[in-house]
Design a protein around this motif. Structure first.
Motif, PDB file in Angstrom:
ATOM      1  N   ALA A 252       1.557   4.700   1.157  1.00  0.00           N
ATOM      2  CA  ALA A 252       0.774   5.165   2.045  1.00  0.00           C
ATOM      3  C   ALA A 252       0.911   6.623   2.177  1.00  0.00           C
ATOM      4  CB  ALA A 252       1.345   4.700   3.522  1.00  0.00           C
ATOM      5  N   CYS A 253       2.333   7.112   1.909  1.00  0.00           N
ATOM      6  CA  CYS A 253       2.512   8.652   1.928  1.00  0.00           C
ATOM      7  C   CYS A 253       3.869   8.720   1.544  1.00  0.00           C
ATOM      8  CB  CYS A 253       2.514   9.020   3.493  1.00  0.00           C
ATOM      9  SG  CYS A 253       3.563   8.345   4.408  1.00  0.00           S
TER      10      CYS A 253
ATOM     11  N   ASN B  10       8.662  12.267   3.470  1.00  0.00           N
ATOM     12  CA  ASN B  10       8.809  13.367   4.305  1.00  0.00           C
ATOM     13  C   ASN B  10       7.370  13.872   5.035  1.00  0.00           C
ATOM     14  OD1 ASN B  10       7.595  14.685   2.091  1.00  0.00           O
ATOM     15  ND2 ASN B  10       9.616  15.879   1.604  1.00  0.00           N
ATOM     16  N   ASP B  11       6.435  12.971   5.146  1.00  0.00           N
ATOM     17  CA  ASP B  11       5.306  13.148   5.670  1.00  0.00           C
ATOM     18  C   ASP B  11       5.184  12.464   7.095  1.00  0.00           C
ATOM     19  OD1 ASP B  11       3.603  14.365   3.697  1.00  0.00           O
ATOM     20  OD2 ASP B  11       2.644  12.155   2.926  1.00  0.00           O
ATOM     21  N   ILE B  12       6.404  11.864   7.085  1.00  0.00           N
ATOM     22  CA  ILE B  12       6.854  10.913   8.559  1.00  0.00           C
ATOM     23  C   ILE B  12       8.008  11.806   9.231  1.00  0.00           C
ATOM     24  CG2 ILE B  12       7.021   8.848   9.773  1.00  0.00           C
ATOM     25  CD1 ILE B  12       4.579   8.530   8.250  1.00  0.00           C
ATOM     26  N   PRO B  13       7.889  12.421  10.187  1.00  0.00           N
ATOM     27  CA  PRO B  13       9.117  13.161  11.044  1.00  0.00           C
ATOM     28  C   PRO B  13      10.204  12.469  11.297  1.00  0.00           C
ATOM     29  CG  PRO B  13       7.403  12.946  12.664  1.00  0.00           C
ATOM     30  CD  PRO B  13       6.805  12.459  11.228  1.00  0.00           C
TER      31      PRO B  13
ATOM     32  N   ASN C  50      -2.561  10.457   5.336  1.00  0.00           N
ATOM     33  CA  ASN C  50      -2.958  10.200   4.047  1.00  0.00           C
ATOM     34  C   ASN C  50      -4.223  10.592   3.827  1.00  0.00           C
ATOM     35  OD1 ASN C  50      -3.719   8.294   5.640  1.00  0.00           O
ATOM     36  ND2 ASN C  50      -3.518   6.669   4.101  1.00  0.00           N
TER      37      ASN C  50
ATOM     38  N   HIS D 115      -4.800  13.534  12.264  1.00  0.00           N
ATOM     39  CA  HIS D 115      -4.720  12.253  12.845  1.00  0.00           C
ATOM     40  C   HIS D 115      -4.136  11.483  11.911  1.00  0.00           C
ATOM     41  CE1 HIS D 115      -5.728   8.999  15.501  1.00  0.00           C
ATOM     42  NE2 HIS D 115      -6.069   8.389  14.593  1.00  0.00           N
ATOM     43  N   PHE D 116      -4.605  11.551  10.563  1.00  0.00           N
ATOM     44  CA  PHE D 116      -3.857  10.703   9.478  1.00  0.00           C
ATOM     45  C   PHE D 116      -2.895  11.528   8.571  1.00  0.00           C
ATOM     46  CE2 PHE D 116      -8.029   8.521  10.270  1.00  0.00           C
ATOM     47  CZ  PHE D 116      -7.523   7.243  10.805  1.00  0.00           C
TER      48      PHE D 116
ATOM     49  N   PHE E  78       0.764  -1.041   0.014  1.00  0.00           N
ATOM     50  CA  PHE E  78      -0.055  -0.101   0.038  1.00  0.00           C
ATOM     51  C   PHE E  78       0.965   1.293   0.134  1.00  0.00           C
ATOM     52  CE2 PHE E  78      -2.211   3.277   2.813  1.00  0.00           C
ATOM     53  CZ  PHE E  78      -3.000   3.614   1.904  1.00  0.00           C
TER      54      PHE E  78
ATOM     55  N   GLN F  78      -5.865   1.583  11.405  1.00  0.00           N
ATOM     56  CA  GLN F  78      -5.127   2.555  11.425  1.00  0.00           C
ATOM     57  C   GLN F  78      -3.647   1.919  11.764  1.00  0.00           C
ATOM     58  OE1 GLN F  78      -6.245   5.371  14.427  1.00  0.00           O
ATOM     59  NE2 GLN F  78      -8.217   5.470  13.842  1.00  0.00           N
TER      60      GLN F  78
ATOM     61  N   GLY G 226       6.940   9.238  14.382  1.00  0.00           N
ATOM     62  CA  GLY G 226       5.987   8.506  13.648  1.00  0.00           C
ATOM     63  C   GLY G 226       4.733   9.666  13.300  1.00  0.00           C
ATOM     64  N   ALA G 227       4.005   8.704  12.402  1.00  0.00           N
ATOM     65  CA  ALA G 227       2.340   9.272  12.056  1.00  0.00           C
ATOM     66  C   ALA G 227       1.514   8.144  11.795  1.00  0.00           C
ATOM     67  CB  ALA G 227       2.728  10.213  10.882  1.00  0.00           C
ATOM     68  N   CYS G 228       0.328   8.645  11.478  1.00  0.00           N
ATOM     69  CA  CYS G 228      -0.613   7.554  11.310  1.00  0.00           C
ATOM     70  C   CYS G 228      -1.010   7.475  10.050  1.00  0.00           C
ATOM     71  CB  CYS G 228      -1.808   7.748  12.350  1.00  0.00           C
ATOM     72  SG  CYS G 228      -2.951   6.272  12.387  1.00  0.00           S
ATOM     73  N   VAL G 229      -1.086   6.206   9.300  1.00  0.00           N
ATOM     74  CA  VAL G 229      -1.909   5.976   8.041  1.00  0.00           C
ATOM     75  C   VAL G 229      -3.096   5.202   8.060  1.00  0.00           C
ATOM     76  CG1 VAL G 229      -1.291   4.766   5.892  1.00  0.00           C
ATOM     77  CG2 VAL G 229       0.426   6.067   6.925  1.00  0.00           C
ATOM     78  N   LYS G 230      -4.024   5.760   7.284  1.00  0.00           N
ATOM     79  CA  LYS G 230      -5.339   4.755   7.160  1.00  0.00           C
ATOM     80  C   LYS G 230      -5.173   3.841   5.858  1.00  0.00           C
ATOM     81  CE  LYS G 230     -10.088   5.477   7.557  1.00  0.00           C
ATOM     82  NZ  LYS G 230     -11.274   5.573   8.304  1.00  0.00           N
ATOM     83  N   TYR G 231      -5.512   2.668   6.291  1.00  0.00           N
ATOM     84  CA  TYR G 231      -5.720   1.870   5.230  1.00  0.00           C
ATOM     85  C   TYR G 231      -7.139   0.983   5.390  1.00  0.00           C
ATOM     86  CZ  TYR G 231      -4.680  -2.616   2.546  1.00  0.00           C
ATOM     87  OH  TYR G 231      -4.873  -3.540   1.597  1.00  0.00           O
TER      88      TYR G 231
END
Ligand code: SRM
Ligand SMILES: Cc1cc2nc3c(=O)[nH]c(=O)nc-3n(C[C@H](O)[C@H](O)[C@H](O)COP(=O)(O)OP(=O)(O)OC[C@H]3O[C@@H](n4cnc5c(N)ncnc54)[C@H](O)[C@@H]3O)c2cc1C
Ligand code: SF4
Ligand code: FES
Lengths: 125, 838
Positions: free
Chosen positions: A22-23, A26-29, B815, B812-813, A20, A42, A33-38
């Motif tokens: 995801a992003c 550079n969307d993730i520091p 993407n 929160h997300f 998948f 989560q 961390g950061a969160c991705v929706k699939y």
């Protein structure tokens, strides 16, 4: 509550059927961390720059079933990459998903790969 | 099954129970204890601490559950009224009777109240129980409310009297000590040392009246003064009698026990009274024609009685009882040991006196110069423990005995050597009878690994606490000899204390977390060292939490407190609790728009709960536009400076507490520290702002502000302690700058000011020296550092809402713009709350 947790099962790197996208990297520091929706999941994704490694796991903390692990601090315990839940600082191995400072159930971990500036998470469905 | 009854649940009665249940042969006994006081035994030796914290629980020798767990039947609030020794039974106040096989009298003593005319007047107190202290506190507060310059006298200039004097000073009244003898502490001090002590106490505001016989207490129903005969009077509003003790031996009289001519139940070296199966211990027991008003001999008596009853008859009381004492009176060391003073034909004395420094030291040595017979130390008793040990163990004196008390002895150049040179049999903790051998071997055999372990295993230091420095030395030295170092390191990644790391970061000019790991740490860090370093960077460079977001604790990273369901709270700063109607309306509108649960906090401001991460920037934008700033409710940083309404409105107010609270809150806002910081400003001693429950508290008094530091509420409440009195606004700020900066530099992570002070060597006296007297020559540096932090302050929420890059964090997300679908709210009265955790 059980049902949310049962959504997440670890994925073996050799059995990935879907990568998948995801992003962007550079969307993730860096070193965070950061969160991705699939679909209905989560997923927490971490750019562990110091280890030159990427990790992904469920965003759900098995302690109180909150969607927060992506907001936790990462680090290592005796060399094992880990994340500390921001709620009560339970720590989990990002390598095996195991709870390192208690006997909570393990969290599900997912394979991650980075290609052309994008982050991909591996799922088996 | 046999029954042992103990009458009295004081310090010695309790120690009897503890030793009884610890004895291997105790199983076949029922242990029944009667105590007249309403609570289980407490630490009378440290009774004065009650003035500081009013925490009776903290004084408990053991919690009520201890008695249950150890099969000790404790009946409190019940006086024993009669002993029928022929029937072997006792009778209680409530009319019940109980049979015993052995009876132990541990009824202690009562303060001696001399038969002076008028002692029954209101405002006359004795000093023995928690209830006595509660009475005094209430009375003193009453006096102060109507008469801010009230005075209280203490009758008796002995050890206890001087302690009472300190209590009076702490209660804010002017203390006067009245002593019949021509010197203070007549039992322990010679005339010259008494004089040195007197000068020192007077310099601290205590008035001393020697050689005064009190004839009469003046006043109608309430005490107004003391009359010393002829034309000599002293006006006082309160009197505390501390004129010695009388054994509580009334039960002994009723059943015909042999008594001393001046009271006390006569015992032999087995603690047996004249009647079979009745023992007496503690301050009721007359041994060697003496009542020993100290806890250590009482504990030893308890041990002897336990062993006699449980079949170890060889354990008896020694002939000689050591009456050495060391104490701190109003911060002044006073100690005497062995024979404190004597005529010249008994031995020779070496005396050192320096009145300018309030210092007096005396040792008495045998004519052949070989043995130490005793001595006195006033002003500096650092060497007491070792001198006392030399005396107890008959250790040989150095050739130049004067080196023991005079001469420049730098580090390592001590004339004594270290505590490690003592023989293994040396008794280090006399309250608990713990020898040097016992302490060291517990470490060598691996039963203990730290001071804490040693204390919990041996109970050393838990009595009067006087041996603590020596036990600490022994533990540290022994651990060192075993190759174990004792240090509070941050975590596995940094083998330094926070203070050391602070120094390294500053000297090496390290500015990022990775650089710190590379230069002085190892591995990849963790949730302990990351926020610790973030805090250090913040105090050295005043970076806000936005600089390196991933090393911030989660709350700092999102500039808000995470709540039970992953939502956040929003707390705008409301300095001093003062807010305009316009701003209140804005808060209301924002809360309404984003459907936030609204509550007034315990910190005099308003908390808006239940905000979703994605909404935080928009919420804060609205608040900032209306003139609000971050309240840093999430940070280990300054929270609030609570205030009462003060002289602007209050009829008792002595100064403008709100104005000053706002000034202080504005000055220190955003200041990051090892733990959170709270302040308070009260307009008078009624203390409506609870300033003494804060890390720093300022209270308006006649002639300025009193500044208190190192208090907190929370898990282990502590009252703040007086740092400086009657100072003006500028001086408060100057001292606060120094105090806060010094704390920030030296405390361990997550250590609040109270815990820090407890660890600070020298305690509040040392802190006063550093902050007020500038003994470390650091004041200017600390002030400059603080000023630069104050000047560099920026509201981190303002930074966030004005910067698109930072704003991205609040999603929160990464993407999708969707919200967290797992977040559930349920109704709560007219608002909402997170769904309960299961
Ligand atoms: C909101 C509030 C309760 C209320 O509804 O009144 C509150 C709420 C929390 N307190 Fe508190 N405390 C609040 C006043 C207090 C007070 C009263 C006071 O300040 O006068 C105390 C006792 C006084 C003191 O601190 O000395 C207090 C002692 C604590 C402690 C214990 C600290 C200690 O040293 O033992 C913690 C835990 C900690 O900080 O480690 C704590 C921690 C917390 C946390 C931050 C727990 C957490 O991490 O989630 C709560 C977060 C609330 C939020 O999300 O905004 N809170 N807390 C109060 C906010 C005050 C403010 O305006 O900033
Ligand atoms: C303010 C203060 C400071 C002190 N400082 C020091 C110090 O620094 N160092 C030191 O060594 N000593 C100090 N002491 C002395 C020390 O506290 C006493 O030596 C010790 O408490 C004596 O213990 P005890 O059990 O014999 O008497 P207590 O502790 O007085 O206990 C006796 C108990 O028996 C109860 N009782 C009496 N009669 C009856 C009855 N008929 N039925 C039921 N219960 C009864 C009493 O209510 C009391 O609770 C200090 C004392 C005070 C008051
Ligand atoms: S007292 Fe406990 S539950 Fe209440 S707000 Fe403070 S931390 Fe939360
Ligand atoms: S919810 Fe994660 S540790 Fe409690």
């Amino acid at each position: 509550m059980e049902s949310i947790a049962s959504l997440y099962t670890a994925v073996d790197p050799n059995k990935v059927s879907v990568w998948f996208k995801a992003c962007k990297v550079n969307d993730i520091p860096e070193n965070g961390g950061a969160c991705v929706k699939y679909n209905n999941k989560q997923i927490a994704v971490y750019n562990f720059k110091r280890k030159q490694a990427w990790y992904a796991c469920q965003n759900l903390c098995p302690h109180k079933m909150e969607m927060v692990l992506s907001r936790g601090m990462i680090g290592d315990a005796d060399g094992i990459a880990k994340v500390a839940c921001p709620m009560h600082k339970k720590t989990f191995s990002l390598e095996t998903g195991e709870n390192l400072n208690g006997d909570l159930p393990s969290i599900a971990t997912f394979p991650v790969k980075v290609e052309n500036g994008f982050v991909y998470i591996g799922f088996s469905e | 099954m046999k029954t042992v009854i103990v009458i009295g649940n004081g310090m010695v009665g309790y120690k009897f129970c503890e030793k009884f249940r610890a004895h291997p042969a105790n199983a076949s006994y029922r242990l029944l204890v009667f105590g007249e006081e309403p609570r289980p035994a407490y630490d009378r030796v440290h009774l004065s601490e009650f003035f500081e914290n009013q925490d009776a629980k903290a004084l408990e020798l053991a919690p009520a559950s201890w008695y249950v767990d150890n099969d000790v039947e404790l009946i409190t609030n019940q006086r024993v009224t009669d002993i029928k020794s022929e029937l072997k039974e006792i009778h209680t106040m409530s009319g019940d009777s109980y049979s015993y096989d052995q009876l132990v009298l541990a009824t202690g003593s009562v303060p001696f109240v001399p038969p002076i005319k008028g002692v029954e007047k209101e405002g006359v107190f004795v000093y023995r129980t928690i209830e006595d202290l509660e009475g005094m506190l209430a009375y003193a507060a009453q006096i102060k409310a109507i008469k801010p310059d009230g005075k209280a006298a203490i009758l008796g200039g002995g050890l206890l009297g001087l302690e009472a004097g300190k209590a009076v000073l702490d209660m804010g009244l002017e203390p006067h000590v009245v002593e019949f003898a021509p010197k203070l502490m007549p039992r322990q001090l010679d005339a010259r040392s008494s004089n040195v002590l007197r000068l020192k106490l007077e310099s601290m505001g205590m008035q001393v009246h020697l050689g005064k016989a009190t004839n009469q207490i003046l006043g109608d129903k309430v005490i107004e003064g003391m009359d010393f005969g002829e034309d000599d009077q002293l006006d006082v509003d309160m009197l505390i009698i501390s004129a010695g003790i009388r054994p509580r031996d009334e039960l002994g009289k009723t059943c015909g026990l042999e008594m001393g001519t001046r009271g006390g139940v006569v015992v032999n070296n087995k603690m047996e009274t004249s009647v079979k199966d009745i023992y007496a211990i503690g301050e009721v027991a007359l041994y060697n024609h003496m009542i020993y008003g100290l806890v250590a001999p009482g504990y030893e008596m308890a041990d002897v009685a336990v062993n006699q009853i449980l079949g170890s008859p060889e354990v008896i009381m020694p002939e000689e009882i050591d009456m050495s004492t060391k104490l701190k009176l109003m911060g002044v060391d006073v100690a005497s040991f062995g024979v404190p003073y004597m005529p010249a034909d008994k031995g020779l004395s070496i005396i050192f006196e320096n009145k300018t420094k309030f210092l007096y030291k005396r040792i008495n040595v045998s004519h052949d110069g070989k043995t130490l017979l005793g001595g006195i130390l006033v002003g500096d008793a650092n060497d007491y423990n070792i001198l006392h040990q030399m005396y107890l163990n008959n250790m040989p004196l150095p050739d130049n005995a004067e080196e023991l008390i005079v001469g420049a002895r730098g580090e390592g150049g001590s004339a004594f050597g270290s505590a490690m040179d003592l023989p293994d049999t040396a008794q280090i903790c006399s309250c608990e009878s713990i020898s040097k051998g016992a302490i060291c071997s517990s470490l060598i055999e691996g039963k203990c690994n730290s001071l804490k372990d040693v204390i919990s295993l041996t109970k050393a230091t838990t009595g009067c606490g006087g041996c603590k420095p020596m036990v600490t030395d022994l533990v540290n030295e022994t651990l060192k000899s075993l190759g174990k170092e004792v240090k509070d390191v941050i975590c596995e990644h940094f083998e330094y204390t926070r203070q050391e790391l602070y120094g390294i970061v500053k000297v090496k000019k390290i500015t990022t977390y990775d650089e710190a790991l590379d230069k002085c740490g190892k591995g990849d860090g963790c949730e302990v060292c990351k926020p610790a370093l973030a805090s250090i960077f913040a105090t050295i460079y005043n970076d806000t939490a936005n600089k390196e977001e991933v090393i911030q604790d989660s709350n700092d990273r999102f500039l808000a407190n995470i709540q039970r369901n992953g939502s956040y709270s929003v707390v705008p700063r409301i300095p001093g609790g003062e807010i305009t109607p316009e701003k209140l309306i804005v808060i209301g509108e924002v809360a309404k728009e984003y459907n936030l649960y609204t509550k007034i906090t315990g910190g005099q401001r308003i908390d808006l709960f239940g905000a979703e991460l994605n909404d935080l920037p928009a919420i804060w934008k609205k608040l900032i536009d209306a003139g609000f700033e971050s309240g840093h409710a999430y940070g280990k940083s300054l929270r609030t400076v609570k205030s009462c309404v003060g002289s602007t409105w209050c009829r008792y107010g002595m100064d403008e507490s709100v104005s000053f609270a706002i000034e202080l809150e504005d000055r220190y806002k955003g200041l990051r520290s090892p733990h959170k910081l709270k302040g308070g400003v009260s307009g008078c001693i009624r203390e409506c702002a609870e300033a003494r429950g804060k890390d720093f508290g300022v209270i308006a008094v006649e002639g300025g502000w009193n500044l208190y530091v190192c208090g907190n509420g929370g898990a282990t409440p502590k009252h703040a302690i007086l740092l400086a009195e009657q100072i003006d606004n500028e001086t408060v700020i100057k001292y606060l700058d120094r105090f806060l900066m010094y704390y920030i530099r030296t405390a361990a992570p997550l250590m609040r000011t109270a815990a820090w002070l407890e660890k600070l060597e020298g305690g509040i006296e040392q802190l006063k020296k550093i902050v007020v007297d500038d003994s470390l020559n650091l004041a200017e540096e600390l002030e400059i550092e603080m000023q630069s932090l104050v000047d560099k302050y920026e509201c981190e929420w303002k930074q966030a809402v004005e910067n698109e890059e930072i704003k991205k964090r609040f999603s929160h997300f990464v993407n999708t713009d969707e919200r967290d679908d797992n977040m559930v709210f349920v109704p709560m009265r007219e608002q909402k709350m997170p769904e309960a955790w299961t």
